[in-house]
Design an enzyme around this catalytic site. Structure first.
Site: not given
Ligand code: 13P
Length: 247
Positions: A9-11, A92, A94, A162, A168, A207, A228-229
């Site tokens: 997920n590149w957000k 998600h 967020e 999650e 993150g 993470s 994510g990251g």
């Molecule tokens: P991180 O891998 O950056 O912690 O993010 C997880 C996430 O929210 C994937 O949707």
């Protein structure tokens, strides 16, 4: 046997130039008949990403619950499918937090994704406070029941656990905590959906990195990860894919 899924997920990260990471990723991984690899870039990149995906699946990060109409700035599930994508992340944390989405909104989004032929990745997760006050399983049970529509099948739905406090932050639950949650979610899915519940994929997210992926993937009810990251660069994501294939 459930297919494995490594999802990135590149957000709100990535411009057209970042699409070179897709090429680098497909070069860096070996195809595996039992593992799907998915990248969810920002919406403006969906068309181009789908064109150049080369075996990597492409997904969106959200969709609207209505199929079309007067919703300025929103994306319908059929637009996402039309752009060549096959998945949509919904719910998600967020978006639950930043856009005040609740379980019923998310259930509608998942239903819309299904009606456009997309697989919905429905995200659920507890806050740190909910974890420390012993409410994790209650919260997750409520989110799962409320966010998952009745038409969910093993083909059109993936559940991603999650924990909000792990996103993150570099903090990851213990392996026991991951196993406890994933076993609990499996039980709930089987009770509600029968065979589809046994076959529905359960991802862990928060993470995940190359250094912890192999351990996380050891758990029976962890079928992959939502990353994510560490999905932004092929050099970080490819070892996670490889760890999943080897699990
Ligand atoms: P991180 O891998 O950056 O912690 O993010 C997880 C996430 O929210 C994937 O949707």
């Amino acid at each position: 046997m459930r297919r494995k899924l490594a999802a990135g997920n590149w957000k709100m990260n990535g411009l057209a130039a970042s699409l070179s990471e897709l090429t680098a990723l497909s070069d860096a991984i070996s195809p595996d008949a039992n593992t799907d690899v998915l990248i969810c870039p920002p919406a403006p990149l969906l068309f181009r990403a789908s064109d150049m995906a080369n075996g990597i699946q492409i997904g969106a990060q959200d969709c609207h619950s209505n199929l079309e109409g007067a919703h300025t700035g929103d994306l319908s599930a059929s637009m996402i499918a039309d752009a060549g994508a096959s998945f949509a992340i919904v719910g998600h944390s967020e978006r639950r937090e930043g856009h005040h989405e609740d379980d019923s909104d998310i259930r509608g989004k998942a239903r819309a994704a299904h009606s456009a032929g997309l697989t919905a990745i429905i995200c659920i997760g507890e806050s740190e406070e909910e974890r420390t006050t012993g409410k994790t399983l209650d919260v997750l049970g409520t989110q799962l029941a409320g966010s998952c529509p009745d038409d969910a099948t093993a083909t059109n739905t993936v559940i991603a656990y999650e924990p909000i406090w792990a996103i993150g932050t570099g903090k990851v639950p213990t392996q026991e905590q991951i196993v406890e949650v994933h076993d609990f979610l499996r039980e709930k899915l089987v009770a509600r959906f029968g065979d589809d519940g046994s076959n529905m994929r359960l991802l862990y997210g928060g993470s995940v990195k190359a250094s912890n992926a192999a351990t996380i993937f050891e758990a029976d009810n962890v079928d992959g990860a939502l990353v994510g990251g560490a999905s932004l660069k092929a050099s970080d994501f490819a070892p996670i894919v490889t760890a999943l294939q080897a699990s």
